[in-house]
Design a protein around this motif. Sequence first.
Motif, PDB file in Angstrom:
ATOM      1  N   PRO A 100     -12.107  -4.935   8.189  1.00 52.73           N
ATOM      2  CA  PRO A 100     -11.016  -6.624   8.870  1.00 52.73           C
ATOM      3  C   PRO A 100     -10.139  -6.401   7.295  1.00 52.73           C
ATOM      4  CG  PRO A 100     -13.415  -6.908   7.513  1.00 52.73           C
ATOM      5  CD  PRO A 100     -13.975  -5.808   7.672  1.00 52.73           C
ATOM      6  N   ALA A 101      -9.489  -6.608   7.855  1.00 54.08           N
ATOM      7  CA  ALA A 101      -7.859  -5.909   6.724  1.00 54.08           C
ATOM      8  C   ALA A 101      -7.054  -6.943   7.415  1.00 54.08           C
ATOM      9  CB  ALA A 101      -7.033  -4.818   7.612  1.00 54.08           C
ATOM     10  N   VAL A 102      -6.125  -7.273   6.203  1.00 53.35           N
ATOM     11  CA  VAL A 102      -4.591  -8.106   6.221  1.00 53.35           C
ATOM     12  C   VAL A 102      -3.770  -7.938   6.256  1.00 53.35           C
ATOM     13  CG1 VAL A 102      -3.563 -10.413   5.455  1.00 53.35           C
ATOM     14  CG2 VAL A 102      -6.243 -10.420   6.043  1.00 53.35           C
ATOM     15  N   GLY A 103      -2.605  -7.417   6.617  1.00 50.50           N
ATOM     16  CA  GLY A 103      -1.187  -7.298   6.432  1.00 50.50           C
ATOM     17  C   GLY A 103      -0.255  -7.936   5.325  1.00 50.50           C
ATOM     18  N   LEU A 104       0.644  -7.241   4.469  1.00 53.63           N
ATOM     19  CA  LEU A 104       0.890  -8.589   4.289  1.00 53.63           C
ATOM     20  C   LEU A 104       2.271  -7.299   3.322  1.00 53.63           C
ATOM     21  CD1 LEU A 104      -1.823  -9.769   1.394  1.00 53.63           C
ATOM     22  CD2 LEU A 104      -1.292 -10.901   3.461  1.00 53.63           C
ATOM     23  N   THR A 105       3.321  -8.109   3.111  1.00 52.46           N
ATOM     24  CA  THR A 105       4.478  -7.844   1.677  1.00 52.46           C
ATOM     25  C   THR A 105       4.310  -8.900   0.656  1.00 52.46           C
ATOM     26  OG1 THR A 105       6.225  -9.559   2.713  1.00 52.46           O
ATOM     27  CG2 THR A 105       5.687  -7.357   4.743  1.00 52.46           C
ATOM     28  N   LEU A 151     -10.076 -10.074  -1.315  1.00 48.10           N
ATOM     29  CA  LEU A 151     -11.202  -9.518  -1.965  1.00 48.10           C
ATOM     30  C   LEU A 151     -12.356 -10.167  -1.842  1.00 48.10           C
ATOM     31  CD1 LEU A 151      -8.955  -7.687  -4.181  1.00 48.10           C
ATOM     32  CD2 LEU A 151     -10.175  -6.278  -1.779  1.00 48.10           C
ATOM     33  N   ARG A 152     -12.241 -11.176  -2.281  1.00 48.62           N
ATOM     34  CA  ARG A 152     -13.752 -11.765  -2.441  1.00 48.62           C
ATOM     35  C   ARG A 152     -14.259 -12.006  -0.934  1.00 48.62           C
ATOM     36  NH1 ARG A 152     -11.515 -15.225  -6.552  1.00 48.62           N
ATOM     37  NH2 ARG A 152     -10.468 -16.301  -4.858  1.00 48.62           N
ATOM     38  N   SER A 153     -13.170 -12.394   0.149  1.00 49.49           N
ATOM     39  CA  SER A 153     -13.670 -12.484   1.281  1.00 49.49           C
ATOM     40  C   SER A 153     -13.785 -11.015   2.088  1.00 49.49           C
ATOM     41  CB  SER A 153     -12.740 -13.266   2.319  1.00 49.49           C
ATOM     42  OG  SER A 153     -12.345 -14.342   1.478  1.00 49.49           O
ATOM     43  N   GLY A 154     -14.575 -10.413   1.301  1.00 49.02           N
ATOM     44  CA  GLY A 154     -14.599  -8.511   2.175  1.00 49.02           C
ATOM     45  C   GLY A 154     -13.647  -8.335   3.120  1.00 49.02           C
ATOM     46  N   LEU A 155     -12.005  -8.739   3.135  1.00 51.21           N
ATOM     47  CA  LEU A 155     -10.821  -7.953   3.611  1.00 51.21           C
ATOM     48  C   LEU A 155     -10.230  -6.511   2.694  1.00 51.21           C
ATOM     49  CD1 LEU A 155      -9.830 -11.468   4.702  1.00 51.21           C
ATOM     50  CD2 LEU A 155     -11.403 -10.164   6.156  1.00 51.21           C
ATOM     51  N   VAL A 156      -9.577  -6.007   3.134  1.00 48.38           N
ATOM     52  CA  VAL A 156      -9.163  -5.184   2.808  1.00 48.38           C
ATOM     53  C   VAL A 156      -7.210  -5.145   2.515  1.00 48.38           C
ATOM     54  CG1 VAL A 156      -8.068  -2.816   3.238  1.00 48.38           C
ATOM     55  CG2 VAL A 156     -10.352  -3.733   3.145  1.00 48.38           C
ATOM     56  N   PRO A 157      -6.459  -6.034   1.239  1.00 47.17           N
ATOM     57  CA  PRO A 157      -5.542  -6.340   1.499  1.00 47.17           C
ATOM     58  C   PRO A 157      -3.991  -5.146   1.674  1.00 47.17           C
ATOM     59  CG  PRO A 157      -6.696  -7.940  -0.235  1.00 47.17           C
ATOM     60  CD  PRO A 157      -7.280  -6.199   0.367  1.00 47.17           C
ATOM     61  N   VAL A 158      -3.798  -5.346   2.945  1.00 45.51           N
ATOM     62  CA  VAL A 158      -2.923  -3.789   3.638  1.00 45.51           C
ATOM     63  C   VAL A 158      -1.398  -4.260   2.810  1.00 45.51           C
ATOM     64  CG1 VAL A 158      -1.625  -2.246   5.287  1.00 45.51           C
ATOM     65  CG2 VAL A 158      -3.764  -3.006   5.311  1.00 45.51           C
ATOM     66  N   VAL A 159      -0.863  -3.653   2.063  1.00 49.76           N
ATOM     67  CA  VAL A 159       0.462  -4.374   1.370  1.00 49.76           C
ATOM     68  C   VAL A 159       1.872  -3.467   0.976  1.00 49.76           C
ATOM     69  CG1 VAL A 159       1.423  -5.633  -0.839  1.00 49.76           C
ATOM     70  CG2 VAL A 159      -0.847  -5.370  -0.155  1.00 49.76           C
ATOM     71  N   SER A 160       3.227  -3.958   1.906  1.00 46.21           N
ATOM     72  CA  SER A 160       3.928  -2.948   1.575  1.00 46.21           C
ATOM     73  C   SER A 160       4.840  -4.279   1.047  1.00 46.21           C
ATOM     74  CB  SER A 160       4.876  -2.692   3.085  1.00 46.21           C
ATOM     75  OG  SER A 160       5.540  -3.120   3.603  1.00 46.21           O
ATOM     76  N   PRO A 161       6.035  -3.061   0.805  1.00 43.60           N
ATOM     77  CA  PRO A 161       7.223  -4.283  -0.035  1.00 43.60           C
ATOM     78  C   PRO A 161       7.721  -5.005   1.495  1.00 43.60           C
ATOM     79  CG  PRO A 161       7.529  -1.711  -0.586  1.00 43.60           C
ATOM     80  CD  PRO A 161       6.125  -1.629   0.203  1.00 43.60           C
ATOM     81  N   PRO A 162       9.309  -5.703   1.529  1.00 38.63           N
ATOM     82  CA  PRO A 162       9.846  -6.172   0.379  1.00 38.63           C
ATOM     83  C   PRO A 162       8.826  -6.617  -0.812  1.00 38.63           C
ATOM     84  CG  PRO A 162      10.445  -7.250   2.013  1.00 38.63           C
ATOM     85  CD  PRO A 162       9.586  -6.223   2.591  1.00 38.63           C
ATOM     86  N   ALA A 163       9.847  -6.833  -1.493  1.00 34.74           N
ATOM     87  CA  ALA A 163       9.714  -8.626  -2.775  1.00 34.74           C
ATOM     88  C   ALA A 163      10.572  -9.624  -2.484  1.00 34.74           C
ATOM     89  CB  ALA A 163       9.674  -7.554  -4.025  1.00 34.74           C
ATOM     90  N   ILE A 164      10.555 -10.250  -3.115  1.00 35.97           N
ATOM     91  CA  ILE A 164      11.772 -11.229  -3.353  1.00 35.97           C
ATOM     92  C   ILE A 164      12.317 -11.602  -4.425  1.00 35.97           C
ATOM     93  CG2 ILE A 164      10.082 -13.370  -4.178  1.00 35.97           C
ATOM     94  CD1 ILE A 164      11.027 -15.608  -2.166  1.00 35.97           C
ATOM     95  N   ASP A 165      13.353 -11.661  -4.606  1.00 39.04           N
ATOM     96  CA  ASP A 165      14.057 -11.611  -5.821  1.00 39.04           C
ATOM     97  C   ASP A 165      14.538 -13.533  -6.407  1.00 39.04           C
ATOM     98  OD1 ASP A 165      16.680 -13.471  -5.098  1.00 39.04           O
ATOM     99  OD2 ASP A 165      17.712 -10.918  -4.476  1.00 39.04           O
ATOM    100  N   GLU A 166      15.089 -12.993  -7.791  1.00 40.61           N
ATOM    101  CA  GLU A 166      15.360 -15.002  -7.988  1.00 40.61           C
ATOM    102  C   GLU A 166      16.387 -15.368  -7.559  1.00 40.61           C
ATOM    103  OE1 GLU A 166      17.977 -11.601 -10.063  1.00 40.61           O
ATOM    104  OE2 GLU A 166      16.327 -11.628  -8.769  1.00 40.61           O
ATOM    105  N   HIS A 167      17.176 -15.077  -6.639  1.00 39.74           N
ATOM    106  CA  HIS A 167      17.069 -15.911  -5.847  1.00 39.74           C
ATOM    107  C   HIS A 167      16.844 -16.039  -4.493  1.00 39.74           C
ATOM    108  CE1 HIS A 167      20.309 -16.159  -8.644  1.00 39.74           C
ATOM    109  NE2 HIS A 167      20.704 -14.204  -8.359  1.00 39.74           N
ATOM    110  N   ASP A 168      15.384 -15.891  -4.407  1.00 40.02           N
ATOM    111  CA  ASP A 168      15.053 -16.066  -3.155  1.00 40.02           C
ATOM    112  C   ASP A 168      14.796 -15.299  -2.009  1.00 40.02           C
ATOM    113  OD1 ASP A 168      12.733 -17.812  -4.753  1.00 40.02           O
ATOM    114  OD2 ASP A 168      14.159 -19.462  -4.648  1.00 40.02           O
TER     115      ASP A 168
END
Length: 287
Positions: A100-105, A151-168
């Motif tokens: 089980p994986a979760v996709g995130l930016t 991670l505590r729930s046994g899931l694999v986070p799948v992470v990529s850019p972008p990020a969020i800047d100082e002006h959101d």
Amino acid sequence: MTRLLTVVKCGGNPAVDSTSICADVARLVHRGEAVVLVHGGSGEIARLAGKLGVPQRTLVAPDGVSARYTDPAMLEVVVLALAGAVKPAIVAALSGLGVPAVGLTGLDGGMLRARRKPAVRAVVDGRTVLVRDNHSGQIGTVRTDLLEGLLRSGLVPVVSPPAIDEHDHPVNVNADRVAAALTVALGADRLVLLTGAPGVLADPGDDTSVQSTYEVPPTGAPGPVAGGGMALKLVAAREALAGGVASVRIADGRVPDPISRALAGSGTTVTMAGALSVAGRSARKGN
């Protein structure tokens, strides 16, 4: 007992075998280890940019480190390619392997905060110029609560850019450096950077010249043999080592079982000149 935690960066080079990487992630997870998978997507970004007619440029800094020029149109392409194509394919592949994986930016939960660079220096026609309107940033802070909960729930986070800047606003950030920042912030045991080469090469044109170890200087350019994308990987490796990560490897992402091979010793172990060991740092702090 705390599970062993590995951060893996899956390179965006089209030659990198994401299917084998996912199978290897599944192998680690099924034996009780925790994994965070960070990905890029240079191949898909280039394909989509070409399809949409968005010009592509590479900025080469005076020290030889190259990076993607991200104007507003290219930022849109980056987000669409990573979050809309590459990430769903990885999450689906892991699901098919019983993981089980979760996709995130980096935008999700304010995970990655970055400072946008108002201008960057680049060498154009032999002259150093300032390039503006570049929507890229330098990672400043990392929030780990979302990742730790997954991670505590046994899931694999799948992470990529972008990020969020100082002006959101979203900004592009280098995925190798994202992987390094997450490794440090999570206190992960090791970082594996998988790429379209067998490791750091003494001769970039000769795949047989892979170096078993490579020492990066604590500041400045990462070294004369590292150009292009490899230079950024070495910068990311240095940032991870400076943050106390015990093991950083750059290895071939084009082969079967790429993570297992890297952890068994293939590729290049990156160290930092003059760096104390993790044990030495702890002793100096009195821990």
